[in-house]
Motif scaffolding. Structure first.
Motif, PDB file in Angstrom:
ATOM      1  N   LYS A   2      86.440  -0.775  54.239  1.00 26.39           N
ATOM      2  CA  LYS A   2      85.034  -1.062  54.503  1.00 26.39           C
ATOM      3  C   LYS A   2      84.895  -2.060  55.652  1.00 26.39           C
ATOM      4  CE  LYS A   2      83.099  -0.340  49.875  1.00 26.39           C
ATOM      5  NZ  LYS A   2      82.400  -1.000  48.760  1.00 26.39           N
ATOM      6  N   LYS A   3      83.834  -1.875  56.357  1.00 31.80           N
ATOM      7  CA  LYS A   3      83.464  -2.812  57.417  1.00 31.80           C
ATOM      8  C   LYS A   3      82.102  -3.382  57.064  1.00 31.80           C
ATOM      9  CE  LYS A   3      86.978  -2.344  60.221  1.00 31.80           C
ATOM     10  NZ  LYS A   3      87.830  -3.484  60.653  1.00 31.80           N
ATOM     11  N   TYR A   4      81.959  -4.689  57.168  1.00 27.24           N
ATOM     12  CA  TYR A   4      80.746  -5.372  56.720  1.00 27.24           C
ATOM     13  C   TYR A   4      79.995  -5.935  57.940  1.00 27.24           C
ATOM     14  CZ  TYR A   4      83.169  -5.207  52.234  1.00 27.24           C
ATOM     15  OH  TYR A   4      83.837  -4.800  51.115  1.00 27.24           O
ATOM     16  N   TYR A   5      78.683  -5.910  57.800  1.00 25.49           N
ATOM     17  CA  TYR A   5      77.792  -6.469  58.813  1.00 25.49           C
ATOM     18  C   TYR A   5      77.050  -7.662  58.214  1.00 25.49           C
ATOM     19  CZ  TYR A   5      78.583  -2.212  61.488  1.00 25.49           C
ATOM     20  OH  TYR A   5      79.163  -1.181  62.178  1.00 25.49           O
ATOM     21  N   LEU A   6      76.838  -8.694  59.008  1.00 27.97           N
ATOM     22  CA  LEU A   6      76.120  -9.901  58.565  1.00 27.97           C
ATOM     23  C   LEU A   6      74.818 -10.021  59.339  1.00 27.97           C
ATOM     24  CD1 LEU A   6      79.088 -12.461  58.456  1.00 27.97           C
ATOM     25  CD2 LEU A   6      78.261 -10.953  56.632  1.00 27.97           C
ATOM     26  N   HIS A   7      73.881 -10.759  58.777  1.00 25.22           N
ATOM     27  CA  HIS A   7      72.580 -10.985  59.439  1.00 25.22           C
ATOM     28  C   HIS A   7      72.211 -12.460  59.292  1.00 25.22           C
ATOM     29  CE1 HIS A   7      68.544 -10.263  60.920  1.00 25.22           C
ATOM     30  NE2 HIS A   7      68.880  -8.972  61.148  1.00 25.22           N
ATOM     31  N   ASN A   8      71.810 -13.075  60.402  1.00 28.51           N
ATOM     32  CA  ASN A   8      71.474 -14.509  60.367  1.00 28.51           C
ATOM     33  C   ASN A   8      69.973 -14.761  60.340  1.00 28.51           C
ATOM     34  OD1 ASN A   8      70.686 -13.812  62.924  1.00 28.51           O
ATOM     35  ND2 ASN A   8      72.174 -15.095  63.997  1.00 28.51           N
ATOM     36  N   GLY A   9      69.199 -13.712  60.087  1.00 28.16           N
ATOM     37  CA  GLY A   9      67.739 -13.839  60.062  1.00 28.16           C
ATOM     38  C   GLY A   9      67.085 -13.434  61.366  1.00 28.16           C
ATOM     39  N   GLU A  22      86.406 -13.970  55.724  1.00 30.37           N
ATOM     40  CA  GLU A  22      86.872 -15.255  55.233  1.00 30.37           C
ATOM     41  C   GLU A  22      86.642 -16.358  56.279  1.00 30.37           C
ATOM     42  OE1 GLU A  22      90.895 -14.960  54.028  1.00 30.37           O
ATOM     43  OE2 GLU A  22      90.507 -13.549  52.374  1.00 30.37           O
ATOM     44  N   GLU A  23      86.820 -15.988  57.517  1.00 32.17           N
ATOM     45  CA  GLU A  23      86.652 -16.974  58.601  1.00 32.17           C
ATOM     46  C   GLU A  23      85.174 -17.298  58.835  1.00 32.17           C
ATOM     47  OE1 GLU A  23      88.556 -15.295  61.957  1.00 32.17           O
ATOM     48  OE2 GLU A  23      90.579 -15.321  61.058  1.00 32.17           O
ATOM     49  N   LYS A  24      84.258 -16.435  58.397  1.00 36.58           N
ATOM     50  CA  LYS A  24      82.829 -16.647  58.635  1.00 36.58           C
ATOM     51  C   LYS A  24      82.206 -17.628  57.651  1.00 36.58           C
ATOM     52  CE  LYS A  24      82.655 -13.812  62.050  1.00 36.58           C
ATOM     53  NZ  LYS A  24      82.366 -14.310  63.418  1.00 36.58           N
ATOM     54  N   GLN A  25      82.920 -17.923  56.551  1.00 36.56           N
ATOM     55  CA  GLN A  25      82.445 -18.872  55.540  1.00 36.56           C
ATOM     56  C   GLN A  25      81.025 -18.500  55.089  1.00 36.56           C
ATOM     57  OE1 GLN A  25      82.852 -22.840  57.133  1.00 36.56           O
ATOM     58  NE2 GLN A  25      85.109 -22.808  57.001  1.00 36.56           N
ATOM     59  N   ILE A  26      80.915 -17.270  54.582  1.00 33.84           N
ATOM     60  CA  ILE A  26      79.601 -16.810  54.138  1.00 33.84           C
ATOM     61  C   ILE A  26      79.271 -17.454  52.794  1.00 33.84           C
ATOM     62  CG2 ILE A  26      79.816 -14.633  55.374  1.00 33.84           C
ATOM     63  CD1 ILE A  26      80.600 -13.312  52.748  1.00 33.84           C
ATOM     64  N   GLN A  50      82.847 -11.882  46.065  1.00 35.82           N
ATOM     65  CA  GLN A  50      82.676 -13.111  45.298  1.00 35.82           C
ATOM     66  C   GLN A  50      83.756 -14.135  45.644  1.00 35.82           C
ATOM     67  OE1 GLN A  50      80.006 -13.702  43.322  1.00 35.82           O
ATOM     68  NE2 GLN A  50      79.286 -11.725  44.117  1.00 35.82           N
ATOM     69  N   THR A  51      84.963 -13.644  45.885  1.00 38.43           N
ATOM     70  CA  THR A  51      86.069 -14.573  46.159  1.00 38.43           C
ATOM     71  C   THR A  51      85.951 -15.221  47.545  1.00 38.43           C
ATOM     72  OG1 THR A  51      87.400 -12.749  47.010  1.00 38.43           O
ATOM     73  CG2 THR A  51      87.657 -13.317  44.676  1.00 38.43           C
ATOM     74  N   LEU A  52      85.079 -14.674  48.427  1.00 36.44           N
ATOM     75  CA  LEU A  52      84.945 -15.213  49.801  1.00 36.44           C
ATOM     76  C   LEU A  52      83.806 -16.209  49.934  1.00 36.44           C
ATOM     77  CD1 LEU A  52      85.356 -11.878  51.817  1.00 36.44           C
ATOM     78  CD2 LEU A  52      87.131 -13.508  51.121  1.00 36.44           C
TER      79      LEU A  52
END
Length: 237
Positions: A2-9, A22-26, A50-52
């Motif tokens: 899987k590849k995940y996308y993030l959104h900062n608003g 893990e490096e993004k500290q979500i 959950q673990t991240l």
């Protein structure tokens, strides 16, 4: 995988792998989306993330009550009043010093500009005065030379005329003496001449003598006048 996308608003970023997340500290509230999801979810709603998740502790609440009104009254803009007033005084002092230096510097520059302008005007005035003085001296020298030329010409004319008068006087004096001799001869007795003829001849000779005498006197007066003029010229120069 899987590849995940993030959104900062504002905008989305990705895709990221689990290792990269893990490096993004979500956090649990970070919006996440991956292929197959109908819509964005928070990371806390996705089990494999959950673990991240970065755990953020809740704010600490002190048990000892602090009077907010007193704290606010003793602080201005996060500083207590004493430090604030000192800071404000120092700030005003620095601004005032800077402003005073700026004004003094402007005045100094204006004064230097005026002094430079005055100095240039003075130099220009002195140059003009020197030029005028040089022109006056040149004009005076030209006038002096012209005056000397005129005097020299006048002296030459007078000297030349005196020489002419000397020659004319000598010639007329000789002619006067010769005419006197003619008068003596005319008064003597001659044969074959009537008394009337004798008198006419004597009258003609006497008239001639009178004219010669008048001319000699005129030459003598002219010579005297010219000698006076020449003497005056020599005395003045």
């Amino acid at each position: 995988m899987k590849k995940y996308y993030l959104h900062n608003g504002v905008e989305s970023s990705g895709p990221f792998s689990l290792t990269e997340l893990e490096e993004k500290q979500i956090t649990a509230a970070t919006p996440v989306w991956f292929s197959g999801m109908p819509d964005w979810k928070t990371a806390g709603e996705i089990e494999e993330l959950q673990t991240l998740l970065k755990v953020t502790p809740p704010p600490f609440k002190s048990n000892s009550p602090t009077p907010k009104s007193k704290e606010k009254s003793n602080k201005i803009m996060v500083l207590n009043k004493g430090r604030f007033y000192l800071f404000a005084f120092l700030t005003l002092l620095v601004i005032g010093s800077f402003t005073l230096n700026f004004i003094n510097e402007n005045r100094k520059q204006e004064l230097e500009a005026r002094n430079n302008k005055t100095e240039r005007e003075n130099r220009q005035f002195l140059l003009q005065e020197e030029e005028i003085k040089a022109q006056k001296e040149q004009l005076a020298e030209q006038q002096r030379l012209e005056k000397e030329r005129i005097i020299k010409e006048k002296k030459e004319i007078i000297t030349k005329r005196l020489a002419e008068i000397q020659i004319e006087n000598t010639e007329k004096q000789n002619l006067f003496e010769a005419t006197k001799n003619e008068l003596v001869k005319a008064n003597q007795f001659h044969f074959f001449r009537t008394e009337e003829e004798k008198n006419n001849e004597i009258n003609i000779i006497q008239t001639k003598l009178k004219l010669l005498q008048d001319e000699l006197e005129s030459l003598d007066r002219e010579r005297t006048q010219l000698n006076l003029e020449l003497e005056n010229i020599q005395l003045k120069h």
